[in-house]
Design a protein around this motif. Structure first.
Motif, PDB file in Angstrom:
ATOM      1  N   VAL A  99      16.241 -13.819  29.324  1.00 44.89           N
ATOM      2  CA  VAL A  99      16.820 -14.455  28.279  1.00 44.89           C
ATOM      3  C   VAL A  99      17.704 -13.580  27.542  1.00 44.89           C
ATOM      4  O   VAL A  99      18.596 -14.122  26.737  1.00 44.89           O
ATOM      5  CB  VAL A  99      15.420 -14.992  27.199  1.00 44.89           C
ATOM      6  N   ILE A 100      17.345 -12.121  27.324  1.00 42.90           N
ATOM      7  CA  ILE A 100      18.233 -11.292  26.298  1.00 42.90           C
ATOM      8  C   ILE A 100      19.132 -10.645  27.317  1.00 42.90           C
ATOM      9  O   ILE A 100      20.352 -10.657  26.930  1.00 42.90           O
ATOM     10  CB  ILE A 100      17.230 -10.132  25.885  1.00 42.90           C
ATOM     11  N   ALA A 101      18.818 -10.594  28.537  1.00 44.07           N
ATOM     12  CA  ALA A 101      19.852  -9.670  29.424  1.00 44.07           C
ATOM     13  C   ALA A 101      21.135 -10.580  29.702  1.00 44.07           C
ATOM     14  O   ALA A 101      22.116 -10.148  29.709  1.00 44.07           O
ATOM     15  CB  ALA A 101      19.234  -9.116  30.559  1.00 44.07           C
ATOM     16  N   VAL A 102      20.927 -11.842  30.110  1.00 43.41           N
ATOM     17  CA  VAL A 102      21.881 -12.614  30.383  1.00 43.41           C
ATOM     18  C   VAL A 102      23.020 -12.909  29.304  1.00 43.41           C
ATOM     19  O   VAL A 102      24.193 -12.648  29.655  1.00 43.41           O
ATOM     20  CB  VAL A 102      21.506 -13.930  31.199  1.00 43.41           C
ATOM     21  N   PRO A 103      22.705 -13.345  28.248  1.00 43.83           N
ATOM     22  CA  PRO A 103      23.597 -13.483  27.107  1.00 43.83           C
ATOM     23  C   PRO A 103      24.369 -12.128  26.798  1.00 43.83           C
ATOM     24  O   PRO A 103      25.613 -12.157  26.759  1.00 43.83           O
ATOM     25  CB  PRO A 103      22.854 -14.261  26.105  1.00 43.83           C
ATOM     26  N   ILE A 104      23.687 -11.083  26.681  1.00 44.50           N
ATOM     27  CA  ILE A 104      24.384  -9.674  26.583  1.00 44.50           C
ATOM     28  C   ILE A 104      25.177  -9.298  27.606  1.00 44.50           C
ATOM     29  O   ILE A 104      26.311  -8.774  27.298  1.00 44.50           O
ATOM     30  CB  ILE A 104      23.316  -8.510  26.253  1.00 44.50           C
ATOM     31  N   GLY A 105      24.880  -9.468  28.733  1.00 43.36           N
ATOM     32  CA  GLY A 105      25.842  -9.191  29.804  1.00 43.36           C
ATOM     33  C   GLY A 105      26.806 -10.183  29.941  1.00 43.36           C
ATOM     34  O   GLY A 105      28.161  -9.636  30.274  1.00 43.36           O
ATOM     35  N   THR A 106      26.482 -11.161  29.634  1.00 44.17           N
ATOM     36  CA  THR A 106      27.939 -12.232  29.512  1.00 44.17           C
ATOM     37  C   THR A 106      28.862 -12.012  28.336  1.00 44.17           C
ATOM     38  O   THR A 106      30.142 -11.922  28.610  1.00 44.17           O
ATOM     39  CB  THR A 106      27.382 -13.782  29.249  1.00 44.17           C
ATOM     40  N   LEU A 107      28.207 -11.544  27.254  1.00 45.44           N
ATOM     41  CA  LEU A 107      29.214 -11.144  26.207  1.00 45.44           C
ATOM     42  C   LEU A 107      29.873  -9.758  26.561  1.00 45.44           C
ATOM     43  O   LEU A 107      31.194  -9.881  26.145  1.00 45.44           O
ATOM     44  CB  LEU A 107      28.407 -10.959  24.675  1.00 45.44           C
ATOM     45  N   PHE A 150       6.384  -5.198  27.372  1.00 43.03           N
ATOM     46  CA  PHE A 150       7.462  -4.613  26.934  1.00 43.03           C
ATOM     47  C   PHE A 150       7.943  -3.657  28.112  1.00 43.03           C
ATOM     48  O   PHE A 150       8.904  -3.716  28.728  1.00 43.03           O
ATOM     49  CB  PHE A 150       7.234  -3.490  25.988  1.00 43.03           C
ATOM     50  N   LEU A 151       6.879  -3.172  29.027  1.00 46.15           N
ATOM     51  CA  LEU A 151       7.223  -2.332  30.070  1.00 46.15           C
ATOM     52  C   LEU A 151       7.775  -3.234  31.332  1.00 46.15           C
ATOM     53  O   LEU A 151       8.691  -2.694  32.009  1.00 46.15           O
ATOM     54  CB  LEU A 151       5.907  -1.799  30.664  1.00 46.15           C
ATOM     55  N   VAL A 152       7.067  -4.329  31.338  1.00 40.67           N
ATOM     56  CA  VAL A 152       7.774  -5.348  32.724  1.00 40.67           C
ATOM     57  C   VAL A 152       9.142  -5.616  32.084  1.00 40.67           C
ATOM     58  O   VAL A 152      10.099  -5.665  32.876  1.00 40.67           O
ATOM     59  CB  VAL A 152       7.074  -6.726  32.780  1.00 40.67           C
ATOM     60  N   PHE A 153       9.372  -5.986  30.645  1.00 40.62           N
ATOM     61  CA  PHE A 153      10.705  -6.303  30.329  1.00 40.62           C
ATOM     62  C   PHE A 153      11.667  -5.210  30.346  1.00 40.62           C
ATOM     63  O   PHE A 153      12.806  -5.539  31.103  1.00 40.62           O
ATOM     64  CB  PHE A 153      10.613  -6.547  28.843  1.00 40.62           C
ATOM     65  N   LEU A 154      11.326  -3.974  30.420  1.00 41.31           N
ATOM     66  CA  LEU A 154      12.260  -2.895  30.724  1.00 41.31           C
ATOM     67  C   LEU A 154      12.580  -2.649  32.112  1.00 41.31           C
ATOM     68  O   LEU A 154      13.534  -2.299  32.159  1.00 41.31           O
ATOM     69  CB  LEU A 154      11.613  -1.446  30.070  1.00 41.31           C
ATOM     70  N   GLY A 155      11.570  -3.027  32.895  1.00 40.71           N
ATOM     71  CA  GLY A 155      11.841  -2.778  34.325  1.00 40.71           C
ATOM     72  C   GLY A 155      12.875  -3.901  34.826  1.00 40.71           C
ATOM     73  O   GLY A 155      13.602  -3.571  35.465  1.00 40.71           O
ATOM     74  N   ALA A 156      12.883  -5.140  34.198  1.00 42.04           N
ATOM     75  CA  ALA A 156      13.744  -6.075  34.696  1.00 42.04           C
ATOM     76  C   ALA A 156      15.104  -6.174  33.894  1.00 42.04           C
ATOM     77  O   ALA A 156      16.151  -6.942  34.559  1.00 42.04           O
ATOM     78  CB  ALA A 156      13.081  -7.414  34.776  1.00 42.04           C
ATOM     79  N   PHE A 157      15.112  -5.667  32.621  1.00 42.45           N
ATOM     80  CA  PHE A 157      16.243  -5.830  31.943  1.00 42.45           C
ATOM     81  C   PHE A 157      17.445  -5.406  32.388  1.00 42.45           C
ATOM     82  O   PHE A 157      18.454  -6.115  32.538  1.00 42.45           O
ATOM     83  CB  PHE A 157      16.166  -5.219  30.447  1.00 42.45           C
ATOM     84  N   TYR A 158      17.552  -4.100  32.795  1.00 45.27           N
ATOM     85  CA  TYR A 158      18.961  -3.471  33.252  1.00 45.27           C
ATOM     86  C   TYR A 158      19.414  -4.002  34.373  1.00 45.27           C
ATOM     87  O   TYR A 158      20.660  -4.448  34.628  1.00 45.27           O
ATOM     88  CB  TYR A 158      18.740  -2.015  33.359  1.00 45.27           C
ATOM     89  N   PRO A 159      18.597  -4.496  35.496  1.00 39.60           N
ATOM     90  CA  PRO A 159      19.379  -5.124  36.496  1.00 39.60           C
ATOM     91  C   PRO A 159      19.929  -6.564  36.429  1.00 39.60           C
ATOM     92  O   PRO A 159      20.965  -6.708  36.590  1.00 39.60           O
ATOM     93  CB  PRO A 159      18.072  -5.090  37.475  1.00 39.60           C
ATOM     94  N   VAL A 160      19.070  -7.153  35.663  1.00 37.36           N
ATOM     95  CA  VAL A 160      19.743  -8.570  35.078  1.00 37.36           C
ATOM     96  C   VAL A 160      21.128  -8.319  34.249  1.00 37.36           C
ATOM     97  O   VAL A 160      21.978  -9.070  34.508  1.00 37.36           O
ATOM     98  CB  VAL A 160      18.888  -9.284  34.317  1.00 37.36           C
ATOM     99  N   LEU A 161      20.993  -7.389  33.364  1.00 39.14           N
ATOM    100  CA  LEU A 161      22.040  -7.094  32.224  1.00 39.14           C
ATOM    101  C   LEU A 161      23.394  -6.669  33.114  1.00 39.14           C
ATOM    102  O   LEU A 161      24.399  -7.214  33.242  1.00 39.14           O
ATOM    103  CB  LEU A 161      21.768  -5.949  31.482  1.00 39.14           C
TER     104      LEU A 161
END
Length: 279
Positions: A99-107, A150-161
C-alpha cells in the motif's frame, strides 16, 4: 428477486470456476512429467538413505517420519494456530508494504522533481540488509506484533518500491505523448498509461517482496514471539526435534510457493502482454 438470485448464482459460479482454474493450473504447472523425474527419485532417496543408515536418521528424518510429525503437530500442538499467527503478521506487514510502496514508486517514476528529492535517500537505505534492522527495531518497538509487522514490511517494501518505480519510469514516451495529445490529465496518465505499463514490474516486485517478507517473518518470530512458524523452528531446535523443524520449513516453503502462484494467476489475468507465454 429472481433476477437478483440469477446474478448471485452467476457470480458464485464464476468464483468457483476461477478457483477451479487456479488450482488446475497450479497442479498442472507443478506436477509435470519433467518435474516428477527429479522429485520422485529425490523423495525415494530421502526415505531410503536414513533407513539404511547411510545418513543418520536423527539428522535427516525420512519423509514418512516428517509426515507423522506433521500429523502430531496438527493434532496435538496447534500447528494451525502457529500458521495463522504467522500469516497474520505476514499479511499485515506485506499489505502495508504494498500500500505504501506502490504509490511512492509511482510518484517517483512519474515526477522528476519527486524522484530527485527521494531517490538518493532510498538508494542509501535500501542496501542495508533487513536483518540489520532487528536490534534497533526491538529497542524502538519492543518485542511484539508491531516489531514483527515492521520487519515484514521492511523486507517487502524495497522490492515493490523499486520495481514499481522502474516500471513507471520506463514507460514508452510515445504512449505518454499520445495521451497528452488527446488532452489526458496527469491523473489519467498515471492511472491509464503509467500504471498499466508498470504492472508487470509491480507483480515482479510483489513476488520478490513475498520471499523477502517471509525471511523477515521467520527472523522476527525467532527473536520475539511465542508462536508462529519461526518460533516453532527455534523451539524444535532446542529439543532437537529435526522432524518438527522440517515440518515448519516445508510449511513456510509451501506458503511462499502458494502466494507466488496466486500472483502468477493474477498476473496472467491482468497482464495482456503475457498472453500465450508460459508462466
Amino acid at each position: 428477486m429472481g433476477r437478483q438470485m440469477t446474478y448471485e448464482t452467476r457470480g458464485l459460479n464464476l468464483v468457483a470456476r476461477e478457483i477451479g482454474l487456479f488450482f488446475r493450473g497450479v497442479v498442472g504447472n507443478t506436477l509435470t512429467a519433467e518435474s516428477l523425474t527429479i522429485f520422485l527419485p529425490l523423495l525415494i532417496l530421502w526415505e531410503v538413505l536414513p533407513r539404511l543408515n547411510v545418513v543418520p536418521a536423527a539428522l535427516l528424518p525420512p519423509p514418512s517420519v516428517v509426515a507423522m510429525a506433521f500429523g502430531d503437530l496438527a493434532a496435538n500442538h496447534d500447528l494451525g494456530a502457529h500458521v495463522a499467527a504467522s500469516m497474520l503478521r505476514f499479511g499485515l506487514g506485506f499489505a502495508l508494504a504494498v500500500v505504501i510502496a506502490v504509490p511512492i514508486g509511482t510518484l517517483m517514476g512519474w515526477n522528476q522533481f519527486l524522484r530527485r528529492h527521494t531517490l538518493p535517500l532510498l538508494q542509501i537505505l535500501a542496501p542495508i540488509p533487513p536483518p540489520a534492522w532487528v536490534p534497533i527495531t526491538i529497542i524502538l518497538l519492543g518485542i511484539g506484533l508491531p516489531m514483527q509487522v515492521f520487519l515484514v514490511f521492511l523486507g517487502a517494501f524495497y522490492p515493490v518500491l523499486f520495481n514499481t518505480y522502474q516500471g513507471v519510469k520506463d514507460t514508452d514516451p510515445r504512449y505518454v505523448a499520445s495521451a497528452r495529445a488527446f488532452g489526458a490529465s496527469e491523473l489519467t496518465l498515471i492511472t491509464r498509461v503509467y500504471l498499466p505499463h508498470a504492472l508487470g514490474f509491480v507483480v515482479m516486485g510483489i513476488k520478490l517482496g513475498i520471499a523477502l517478507g517471509l525471511v523477515m517473518l521467520v527472523i522476527s518470530e525467532m527473536v520475539g514471539a511465542h508462536s508462529g512458524l519461526g518460533w516453532l523452528l527455534v523451539e524444535s531446535k532446542d529439543f532437537f526435534r529435526i522432524d518438527r523443524m522440517m515440518v515448519a520449513m516445508l510449511v513456510l516453503g509451501f506458503t511462499g510457493w502458494f502466494l507466488i502462484e496466486i500472483m502468477k494467476y493474477i498476473e496472467a489475468k491482468v497482464a495482456v502482454w503475457k498472453v500465450g507465454r508460459q508462466a
